[in-house]
Structures are given as C-alpha cells and as structure tokens.
Design a protein around this motif. Sequence first.
Motif, PDB file in Angstrom:
ATOM      1  N   VAL A   1       0.857  -1.226   0.113  1.00 19.98           N
ATOM      2  CA  VAL A   1      -0.065  -0.091   0.119  1.00 19.98           C
ATOM      3  C   VAL A   1       0.925   1.222   0.048  1.00 19.98           C
ATOM      4  CG1 VAL A   1      -1.773   1.113   1.080  1.00 19.98           C
ATOM      5  CG2 VAL A   1      -2.058  -1.087   1.153  1.00 19.98           C
ATOM      6  N   LEU A   2       0.983   2.093  -0.995  1.00 21.36           N
ATOM      7  CA  LEU A   2       1.589   3.273  -1.245  1.00 21.36           C
ATOM      8  C   LEU A   2       0.939   4.656  -0.632  1.00 21.36           C
ATOM      9  CD1 LEU A   2       2.903   2.785  -4.793  1.00 21.36           C
ATOM     10  CD2 LEU A   2       4.074   2.115  -2.619  1.00 21.36           C
ATOM     11  N   ASP A   3       1.685   5.138   0.117  1.00 26.37           N
ATOM     12  CA  ASP A   3       1.279   6.478   0.656  1.00 26.37           C
ATOM     13  C   ASP A   3       1.362   7.551  -0.564  1.00 26.37           C
ATOM     14  OD1 ASP A   3       0.787   8.823   2.089  1.00 26.37           O
ATOM     15  OD2 ASP A   3       2.181   8.331   3.615  1.00 26.37           O
ATOM     16  N   PRO A   4       0.238   7.947  -0.764  1.00 25.81           N
ATOM     17  CA  PRO A   4       0.117   8.865  -1.925  1.00 25.81           C
ATOM     18  C   PRO A   4       0.819  10.272  -1.538  1.00 25.81           C
ATOM     19  CG  PRO A   4      -1.994   8.799  -0.798  1.00 25.81           C
ATOM     20  CD  PRO A   4      -1.184   7.951  -0.234  1.00 25.81           C
ATOM     21  N   SER A   5       1.355  10.377  -0.316  1.00 23.83           N
ATOM     22  CA  SER A   5       2.106  11.843  -0.244  1.00 23.83           C
ATOM     23  C   SER A   5       3.753  11.318  -0.156  1.00 23.83           C
ATOM     24  CB  SER A   5       1.790  12.267   1.625  1.00 23.83           C
ATOM     25  OG  SER A   5       2.254  11.058   2.317  1.00 23.83           O
ATOM     26  N   LEU A   6       4.146  10.226  -0.515  1.00 24.53           N
ATOM     27  CA  LEU A   6       5.328   9.713  -0.509  1.00 24.53           C
ATOM     28  C   LEU A   6       6.068  10.501  -1.912  1.00 24.53           C
ATOM     29  CD1 LEU A   6       5.508   6.052   0.538  1.00 24.53           C
ATOM     30  CD2 LEU A   6       6.267   8.108   1.858  1.00 24.53           C
ATOM     31  N   SER A   7       7.132  10.767  -1.902  1.00 23.26           N
ATOM     32  CA  SER A   7       7.999  11.402  -3.018  1.00 23.26           C
ATOM     33  C   SER A   7       8.309   9.942  -3.824  1.00 23.26           C
ATOM     34  CB  SER A   7       9.163  11.821  -2.776  1.00 23.26           C
ATOM     35  OG  SER A   7      10.111  11.002  -2.140  1.00 23.26           O
ATOM     36  N   ALA A   8       8.662  10.245  -5.071  1.00 29.84           N
ATOM     37  CA  ALA A   8       9.007   9.032  -5.902  1.00 29.84           C
ATOM     38  C   ALA A   8      10.159   8.221  -5.421  1.00 29.84           C
ATOM     39  CB  ALA A   8       9.432   9.708  -7.244  1.00 29.84           C
ATOM     40  N   GLU A   9      11.218   9.004  -4.809  1.00 27.01           N
ATOM     41  CA  GLU A   9      12.383   8.260  -4.116  1.00 27.01           C
ATOM     42  C   GLU A   9      11.669   7.255  -2.904  1.00 27.01           C
ATOM     43  OE1 GLU A   9      15.938   6.735  -3.459  1.00 27.01           O
ATOM     44  OE2 GLU A   9      14.848   7.506  -5.240  1.00 27.01           O
ATOM     45  N   GLU A  10      10.897   7.870  -2.163  1.00 27.72           N
ATOM     46  CA  GLU A  10      10.342   7.324  -0.964  1.00 27.72           C
ATOM     47  C   GLU A  10       9.491   5.902  -1.466  1.00 27.72           C
ATOM     48  OE1 GLU A  10       9.907  10.720   2.377  1.00 27.72           O
ATOM     49  OE2 GLU A  10       8.447  10.479   0.810  1.00 27.72           O
ATOM     50  N   ALA A  11       8.618   6.239  -2.617  1.00 24.00           N
ATOM     51  CA  ALA A  11       7.842   5.158  -2.984  1.00 24.00           C
ATOM     52  C   ALA A  11       8.589   3.880  -3.557  1.00 24.00           C
ATOM     53  CB  ALA A  11       7.022   5.640  -4.133  1.00 24.00           C
ATOM     54  N   ARG A  12       9.882   4.348  -4.268  1.00 21.62           N
ATOM     55  CA  ARG A  12      10.575   3.401  -4.607  1.00 21.62           C
ATOM     56  C   ARG A  12      11.409   2.422  -3.539  1.00 21.62           C
ATOM     57  NH1 ARG A  12      16.141   2.620  -5.074  1.00 21.62           N
ATOM     58  NH2 ARG A  12      16.602   4.567  -4.020  1.00 21.62           N
ATOM     59  N   LEU A  13      11.746   3.404  -2.304  1.00 21.08           N
ATOM     60  CA  LEU A  13      12.121   2.461  -1.068  1.00 21.08           C
ATOM     61  C   LEU A  13      11.160   1.514  -0.725  1.00 21.08           C
ATOM     62  CD1 LEU A  13      14.291   5.426   0.672  1.00 21.08           C
ATOM     63  CD2 LEU A  13      15.136   3.297  -0.643  1.00 21.08           C
ATOM     64  N   GLN A  14      10.163   1.918  -0.755  1.00 21.39           N
ATOM     65  CA  GLN A  14       9.114   0.936  -0.189  1.00 21.39           C
ATOM     66  C   GLN A  14       9.061  -0.270  -1.255  1.00 21.39           C
ATOM     67  OE1 GLN A  14       5.303   2.537   0.706  1.00 21.39           O
ATOM     68  NE2 GLN A  14       5.720   2.999   2.710  1.00 21.39           N
ATOM     69  N   ARG A  15       8.800  -0.039  -2.388  1.00 23.26           N
ATOM     70  CA  ARG A  15       8.814  -1.158  -3.433  1.00 23.26           C
ATOM     71  C   ARG A  15      10.093  -2.082  -3.055  1.00 23.26           C
ATOM     72  NH1 ARG A  15       7.040   2.802  -7.013  1.00 23.26           N
ATOM     73  NH2 ARG A  15       9.140   3.091  -7.983  1.00 23.26           N
ATOM     74  N   GLU A  16      11.237  -1.491  -2.852  1.00 29.57           N
ATOM     75  CA  GLU A  16      12.512  -2.283  -2.796  1.00 29.57           C
ATOM     76  C   GLU A  16      12.294  -3.170  -1.547  1.00 29.57           C
ATOM     77  OE1 GLU A  16      15.855   0.117  -2.951  1.00 29.57           O
ATOM     78  OE2 GLU A  16      15.713   0.438  -5.231  1.00 29.57           O
ATOM     79  N   ARG A  17      11.627  -2.619  -0.480  1.00 33.18           N
ATOM     80  CA  ARG A  17      11.547  -3.074   0.773  1.00 33.18           C
ATOM     81  C   ARG A  17      10.818  -4.592   0.610  1.00 33.18           C
ATOM     82  NH1 ARG A  17       9.201  -0.868   6.438  1.00 33.18           N
ATOM     83  NH2 ARG A  17       8.717  -3.107   7.539  1.00 33.18           N
ATOM     84  N   THR A  18       9.679  -4.461  -0.305  1.00 32.72           N
ATOM     85  CA  THR A  18       8.650  -5.558  -0.509  1.00 32.72           C
ATOM     86  C   THR A  18       9.487  -6.524  -1.207  1.00 32.72           C
ATOM     87  OG1 THR A  18       6.792  -4.082  -0.584  1.00 32.72           O
ATOM     88  CG2 THR A  18       6.566  -6.181  -1.664  1.00 32.72           C
ATOM     89  N   LEU A  19      10.318  -6.268  -2.337  1.00 29.04           N
ATOM     90  CA  LEU A  19      11.022  -6.984  -3.133  1.00 29.04           C
ATOM     91  C   LEU A  19      12.072  -7.755  -2.320  1.00 29.04           C
ATOM     92  CD1 LEU A  19      11.350  -4.837  -6.608  1.00 29.04           C
ATOM     93  CD2 LEU A  19      10.039  -6.964  -5.961  1.00 29.04           C
ATOM     94  N   ARG A  20      12.541  -7.257  -1.240  1.00 32.55           N
ATOM     95  CA  ARG A  20      13.687  -7.618  -0.524  1.00 32.55           C
ATOM     96  C   ARG A  20      12.891  -8.749   0.339  1.00 32.55           C
ATOM     97  NH1 ARG A  20      15.182  -3.491   2.142  1.00 32.55           N
ATOM     98  NH2 ARG A  20      14.183  -3.655   4.263  1.00 32.55           N
ATOM     99  N   GLU A  21      11.811  -8.454   0.834  1.00 35.90           N
ATOM    100  CA  GLU A  21      11.013  -9.409   1.720  1.00 35.90           C
ATOM    101  C   GLU A  21      10.994 -10.611   0.735  1.00 35.90           C
ATOM    102  OE1 GLU A  21       6.664 -10.160   3.189  1.00 35.90           O
ATOM    103  OE2 GLU A  21       7.116  -8.236   2.776  1.00 35.90           O
ATOM    104  N   ALA A  22      10.405 -10.629  -0.342  1.00 40.53           N
ATOM    105  CA  ALA A  22      10.199 -11.765  -1.165  1.00 40.53           C
ATOM    106  C   ALA A  22      11.404 -12.343  -1.269  1.00 40.53           C
ATOM    107  CB  ALA A  22       9.550 -11.301  -2.488  1.00 40.53           C
ATOM    108  N   ARG A  23      12.654 -11.909  -1.694  1.00 39.39           N
ATOM    109  CA  ARG A  23      13.780 -12.636  -1.827  1.00 39.39           C
ATOM    110  C   ARG A  23      14.252 -13.280  -0.817  1.00 39.39           C
ATOM    111  NH1 ARG A  23      15.061  -7.704  -5.032  1.00 39.39           N
ATOM    112  NH2 ARG A  23      16.136  -6.810  -3.344  1.00 39.39           N
ATOM    113  N   ALA A  24      14.101 -12.572   0.577  1.00 41.99           N
ATOM    114  CA  ALA A  24      14.558 -13.090   1.661  1.00 41.99           C
ATOM    115  C   ALA A  24      13.737 -14.410   2.159  1.00 41.99           C
ATOM    116  CB  ALA A  24      14.352 -12.182   2.753  1.00 41.99           C
ATOM    117  N   VAL A  25      12.559 -14.378   2.087  1.00 42.07           N
ATOM    118  CA  VAL A  25      11.563 -15.597   2.220  1.00 42.07           C
ATOM    119  C   VAL A  25      11.779 -16.701   1.149  1.00 42.07           C
ATOM    120  CG1 VAL A  25       9.381 -16.265   3.074  1.00 42.07           C
ATOM    121  CG2 VAL A  25      10.022 -14.098   3.768  1.00 42.07           C
ATOM    122  N   ALA A  26      11.752 -16.186  -0.033  1.00 41.13           N
ATOM    123  CA  ALA A  26      11.962 -17.269  -1.383  1.00 41.13           C
ATOM    124  C   ALA A  26      12.773 -18.288  -1.172  1.00 41.13           C
ATOM    125  CB  ALA A  26      11.814 -16.704  -2.292  1.00 41.13           C
ATOM    126  N   GLN A  27      13.937 -17.753  -0.429  1.00 33.63           N
ATOM    127  CA  GLN A  27      15.013 -18.688  -0.353  1.00 33.63           C
ATOM    128  C   GLN A  27      15.058 -19.709   0.674  1.00 33.63           C
ATOM    129  OE1 GLN A  27      18.887 -16.804   1.138  1.00 33.63           O
ATOM    130  NE2 GLN A  27      17.893 -15.027   0.837  1.00 33.63           N
TER     131      GLN A  27
END
Length: 542
Positions: free
Chosen positions: A47-73
């Motif tokens: 869930v993206l916060d609409p008040s986030l900047s583009a950079e902050e939104a990118r960090l959130q997406r990276e966090r989710t991808l990190r979660e997936a990579r961490a657990v998938a292994q």
Amino acid sequence: MGTEGENVRVIAGRYRLEERIGRGGMGLVWRAADQLLGRQVAVKELVLDPSLSAEEARLQRERTLREARAVAQLRHPHIIVVHDVVEDDERPYIVMELIDGGSLAERIAGRGPVDAREAARIGIDLLGALRRAHGAGVLHRDLKPANVLMEAGTDRVVLTDFGIAQVAGATTLTESGSFVGSPEYTAPERMSGERTGPESDLWSLGALLCAVLSGESPFRRDSLGGILHAVVVDEIRPPVQAQPILPVVRGLLERDPERRLDAAEAERLLREFLDTGRTPRAPVAYTPTQRDVPRRAVPPPEVPEAPTPPAALASRSSRHSARGVLIAAALVAAMAGAGVSAAALLMREGGNGSRTPASSGPSSPSASPSRPSAPGATVTVTRPPTTVPASATSRTVPSGYRLTHDPDRFSLAVPDGFTRSPQGERIFYMSPGETFRIGIKMSDPEPGGPLAVMRRSDADGPANNPGYHDGRVTETSHNGNPAALWEFTWNGFTAAEGPRHTYDLCWEEGDRMYDVWVSAPVGKEQESKEYFDVAVGTFVPG
C-alpha cells in the motif's frame, strides 16, 4: 495491467483478489485465486502512501522485493512459502501459500493464553524457523504474535511477514533513520541502534513466549516512552505463567546479547520440558581451567583501584541499565508525537528498588541452615576489605571486577559494586539488592574430604533449603587438589524473587578446606556462572 470486476481485481493477468484477510508489514493481504494453477493463495499488496515522493515510493517497493527474496530462499515447514513476485501498475505483489487460520495474536485474543506445554511447542517450531532463516543470513526483526499464523485443523505454526527482514549485506530502512519493528518485542540492542544479529530475534521470541502464556508482552506500557524504558532499563519480570519454562524465558530475555540463550540451547531446554514435564535448567559444569575465565579478561592494572562504594551499580548488567536510560531517553526524544519527554523518562529511573533485609546464602557444607534476617535487622560489616593491585597475585582479574584482599586472610576478584557482609563463619560479597551472592567458608578438613562433605550437604538439602531439587554432586579437582562441585535449585528467600540456583565448589588445600559458592535467581545462571568461575579462579588463601 490489473482488470476490475464488480468485486474483484485480477493482477498480472493471473491472480484474482477475492477477499481482504489482513494487514502486515506495510501491506494488505488478500485471499486470491491462482487462475493458472487453480489453487488458493495469499497475495500481499504493498500500500503506497500518496504523500510519498517518488524516491520514498521506490524505497517501499524495494523493501517488498527484499522481503520476497529473503523468504523465497527459505524452505522450512514453519516458514511461509513464497510462490511468486509480480508487479502490476508499478505496484509489487508477493504471492504466498494461503494458511487457513488466524494469527497467534488472534488466537490469544479469542481463546486466551496457552499453557506451558503449548507455549513450548510453539517456541520449538519458531526456533526451528529462526535457525533456518539465520543459517541463510536472514534476520526477521519483527517477530511477534501477529506475525505467526496458526493453521486451522493442524495448529501448524508458520512464521510470516518478513516485511522488515534484513538480508546479510543489504541496506536496511533503519540505516536511513527510520525505526522499524514493534517496540514491545524489539531487543534493547536494536533500540540502541547497534548492529544486530540472530540474538535480537531470540529476544523477540522470549517476549512472544511471555505474551502467549499471559496474554501480553512483559514490556507493555501505556506509552511509547514507557515501553522503551521497560525494554532497556526496567527490571524484567516474566509472568508467573512462565514458571515451567522460566530458564528459557529468562535466558532469551537477557539484555546482553553475548549472554543471551542461543537457539539450539533454547530448543533443547524446551524439548526437555515437553519430554519430562519438569522445569528445565541449563547445566553448566565447572571446569577447573584457565579457559573458564571470561574472554573479557584484561591485563592486571598497574595501580590499585579505589574500592567501589555500596551505592555503585553492580556488574555489566547494571552498567547496561544505566546506559539504557540514555538510550531510552534519546529514542523518545527522537520519536515525535510519542507524548513523553526525555526528562520525564529519566525521572522514572529507579533500579530494582529496595528488597528485604540481607539474608544468608544457601546452605554450605558443615554449616547450619541460614535464615533471613528479621525485618529491621542490620548486618554489621566489620573490617571493610581493601582493594589491592591485581599484580599481588598471579590471577588475571577480568574487566568489571576488582581484586579484594579480605580481612579473613584470603583474596579473590569480585564484580564492581559487590559489598562485603560477614555472617557467622561465612563471608558474603553481594550485589546491590542481593540478587547475586558470592559466599566463602574456610574450615578444618572433614572425614572423606570434599566429595563426602558435598554428598552429605546434598543429602541434607531438602531439610536446609526449602523446595530443594535437582541436586547434583560431581567429583573434580582444583589447583591439583581434591574437590567436589555441588549444584542445586531451591525455592529461594521470598516468593516474589522466586527460586534460586547455586554453584558450590569445595576443595582441600594445605591443611584447610575451602568452600566458594554463588547463588542467583533461576534464569540468571549464565551470569552467575561467570561470577562463580572468576571467584574460584582468582581465590588465593592466606
């Protein structure tokens, strides 16, 4: 692109989101249908916060991808399975196995706390999951009841929501200045911003076990400032329901991560409890070698240290507490909106408070059983000890200790802040609050030597120490002389303090018999064992 129906969405052309079933780690969790494979799955939507900047939104997406990579292994029966990671409209989704059943938090809220056996089972399953994750270099960092699922029908325990997981070598959100995690379940070293490891997840497990046994974390308070203070400063009081597995809970909730119970030993103790139904304890046998002196030993000082006043804080644990006040204050000051000032937090510092008047240590060989002093009684301290240079003996004095030359003609190293209290034929050095007691007794040799003396003391244990159990006498040696080690547990001096555990070494040297022991509350065996090893290893008669 996602497609919309009247009540459903299809993402990535494959997963039909049908029903929202929860929220976790910055995302919504949906029950969904995998239309390709024809199975039910869980889909986590960031869930993206609409008040986030583009950079902050990118960090959130990276966090989710990190979660997936961490657990998938990770592959473990008690870790959630990640099937897929997809992006739809520049929003990432994690596709996981669907666990029918609610979280552990929901179970406690709906059905109340669990008993000790069920808590032990849950703990063993989570320890297995953590050991697998830690072995792969993955830290969970948000272990709490809400992130543990209980499968309906089987009660399978499943660790989920690695949303703030840390993968070795990866940049974490905390490094950008944001605190992530649940304060009630967060280890004190994480609160301080120190680099953390697997031990931090084990602290969280200790808090979780308390919560499942009693219904709430032992660090729950009315404010964020109160929680932080409880985690880093306040005396830790596990709930009474934790008594059957208290050594595990106390071992996991050790503030010093270097002393914290490790996963393998915690699992062994919990399995022992399930197998026997008895409260487990971690036997740490005395080994009369220099290796027993803690690794933190430093070269002897060149000059004498000044005696530590009675009001001084005792041992490394107390020093952690003093430092913890500053940590808690800084955290509260840094977290806007907490509603608690750093000044108010500091005002709450009070230590463990006063305790009952001094009472003697555990029964020792050839000594009549001791009794607590009567209320209002005073203990006379005669001929206060002097502190001499460590170079006065060949023994190495560890950091945090001082070498004391006792008026009764012996010397040994005691932790900073411990004070002398003679009681009859025995000499005690006690920590503030008398939590830890180092006892020394000197006498004439007795028939049969140390082994016979300790065996007689063990036989008399139930009469001299209420609730005496798990007594064990082991023949050994000390400085090349015959010796015997006696370990036991008993009910302790007060119900409020709870049971105590004792290490006691008796040996003959020259024409005298010496007895050195350390008594401490159950659950503090690791710290007690260090005090014991140092006391015995540095003891010099004459």
